[in-house]
Enzyme design. Structure first.
Site, mmCIF file in Angstrom:
data_model
loop_
_atom_site.group_PDB
_atom_site.id
_atom_site.type_symbol
_atom_site.label_atom_id
_atom_site.label_comp_id
_atom_site.label_asym_id
_atom_site.label_seq_id
_atom_site.Cartn_x
_atom_site.Cartn_y
_atom_site.Cartn_z
ATOM 1 N N ASP A 186 2.220 13.899 34.414
ATOM 2 C CA ASP A 186 3.235 14.017 33.354
ATOM 3 C C ASP A 186 4.647 14.158 33.957
ATOM 4 O OD1 ASP A 186 3.945 13.985 30.705
ATOM 5 O OD2 ASP A 186 3.204 15.984 30.215
ATOM 6 N N ASP A 187 5.038 15.371 34.297
ATOM 7 C CA ASP A 187 6.355 15.649 34.906
ATOM 8 C C ASP A 187 6.090 16.611 36.063
ATOM 9 O OD1 ASP A 187 8.126 14.497 32.600
ATOM 10 O OD2 ASP A 187 6.715 15.845 31.612
ATOM 11 N N HIS A 215 6.585 10.524 33.730
ATOM 12 C CA HIS A 215 7.936 10.249 33.198
ATOM 13 C C HIS A 215 8.903 10.103 34.357
ATOM 14 C CE1 HIS A 215 6.901 11.171 28.962
ATOM 15 N NE2 HIS A 215 5.964 11.894 29.553
ATOM 16 N N HIS A 262 2.608 9.444 22.795
ATOM 17 C CA HIS A 262 2.208 10.844 22.926
ATOM 18 C C HIS A 262 1.687 11.337 21.576
ATOM 19 C CE1 HIS A 262 4.454 10.659 26.616
ATOM 20 N NE2 HIS A 262 4.346 11.948 26.868
ATOM 21 N N GLU A 267 -0.972 16.583 21.479
ATOM 22 C CA GLU A 267 -0.574 17.548 22.508
ATOM 23 C C GLU A 267 -0.118 18.786 21.741
ATOM 24 O OE1 GLU A 267 2.956 16.509 24.677
ATOM 25 O OE2 GLU A 267 2.602 17.946 26.293
ATOM 26 N N HIS A 274 0.339 8.227 33.554
ATOM 27 C CA HIS A 274 1.254 8.964 32.660
ATOM 28 C C HIS A 274 2.232 9.803 33.485
ATOM 29 C CE1 HIS A 274 1.874 10.937 28.552
ATOM 30 N NE2 HIS A 274 2.617 11.672 29.366
#
Ligand SMILES: [Zn+2]
Length: 328
Positions: free
Chosen positions: A273-274, A14, A192, A195, A12
């Site tokens: 994630d980021d 981005h 997603h 969350e 996961h």
């Protein structure tokens, strides 16, 4: 050897969100773009909450204007991931940022990204696969264009279809056409949910989009019936503990439900994630999990096996990645 030195699988990530701040700054400099509002005093990305994060993310992405920029971005991401011990990664790549949803333009971006990924694999021993991603708050029509791009380029490098963005807008079911179109092209699905949305958003994802994996999904911990359903359907969660902590879902790693989900038989994996936005790396995630829950090499081996099983790649790629884990 520290557990942080172990080889890692990440599911996961981005693509734009993994851009190192120095890389985006350099591009802004080359293009004379003013991104001063994007950066904090310490040189990292500046944002106050999730919705602000999304707008900073889009502003930073504005300097990624063509296939060449995405090729350079891919090189920068994979160098960083490989330096953190990642041997296989899947990243969310959005046609909205790569050609605006036009299939012809998308193919050019994809060719550039793939060429950079092939070079990084040869150099660093890291494999990248792309999960085409719709951006939820861009709306339903754009999601259809994204999934058409995905369907037209499915197979080989593009192995999945997913959706990220603001969970506060639309329902999962509003995007059922896009997901069905991707599925028909042979792509595997993730979205997603759970969350910022509660457990009901995970139920919606399972019922309305028929996904194999869930991005985050950690708020399933609030609903025992949902946990049973996740276990029964063998759905894998792409858990991003560091991201959840920075965005305020849980105060710290020790309070994060990843251990409790795992104890109840839910398939969990770990991703960033980021990463530069959340001041994290895969090494740091491993270190923090070891500290919070006492996870040792065998726990991380199980984690990687779960991730390998849930990876959206073909059998040959899976076998190649399994060897990289064994040889460590
Ligand atoms: Zn995400």
């Amino acid at each position: 050897m520290s557990v942080a030195d172990l080889p890692k699988i990440e599911l996961h990530l981005h693509h734009e969100g993994a851009a190192p701040p120095a890389f985006i700054k350099q591009l802004a400099h080359e293009k004379n773009a003013d991104l001063s509002k994007v950066f904090a005093a310490d040189g990292g990305y500046a944002f106050e909450n999730f919705v602000h994060f999304l707008s900073v993310y889009e502003a930073a992405s504005s300097v990624l204007t063509g296939p060449e920029e995405f090729a350079r971005l891919t090189t920068a991401i994979l160098e960083e991931s490989a330096a953190n011990g990642v041997v296989y990664t899947e990243s969310f790549i959005s046609p909205d940022f790569c050609g605006g949803g036009d299939v012809g333009a998308w193919r050019e971006y994809l060719a550039a990204i793939q060429e950079a990924a092939d070079a990084a694999e040869a150099k660093h021993g890291i494999t990248l696969r792309g999960v085409v991603t719709a951006v939820r708050h861009f709306g339903v029509e754009k999601s259809k264009a994204s999934s058409l791009c995905a369907a037209e380029t499915a197979g080989g490098f593009i192995t999945g279809f997913g959706m990220g963005g603001d969970e506060g807008q639309f329902t999962q079911g509003d995007f059922s056409y896009a997901f069905a179109q991707a599925k028909e092209a042979g792509l595997q699905l993730t979205t997603h949910a759970g969350e910022f949305g509660g457990p009901e958003s995970v139920w919606d994802a399972i019922r309305d989009l028929n996904v194999e994996r869930i991005g985050h999904g950690v708020r399933a911990i609030e609903d025992p019936a949902l946990i049973k359903e996740l276990v029964a359907r063998q759905i894998t969660l792409e858990v991003c503990p560091g991201s959840n902590v920075v965005l305020g879902l849980f105060p710290d790693f020790a309070s994060h439900p990843i251990q409790r989900l795992r104890d109840q038989g839910v398939k969990v994996t770990v991703s960033t994630d980021d990463p530069p936005f959340f001041h994290t790396t895969m090494r740091r995630e491993y270190e923090e999990l070891a500290k919070a829950f006492g996870w040792d090499a065998s726990d991380f081996a199980e984690l990687n096996q779960t991730a390998l099983d849930a990876a959206f790649c073909d059998a040959d790629t899976r076998a190649k990645v399994a060897k990289r884990l064994e040889h460590a």
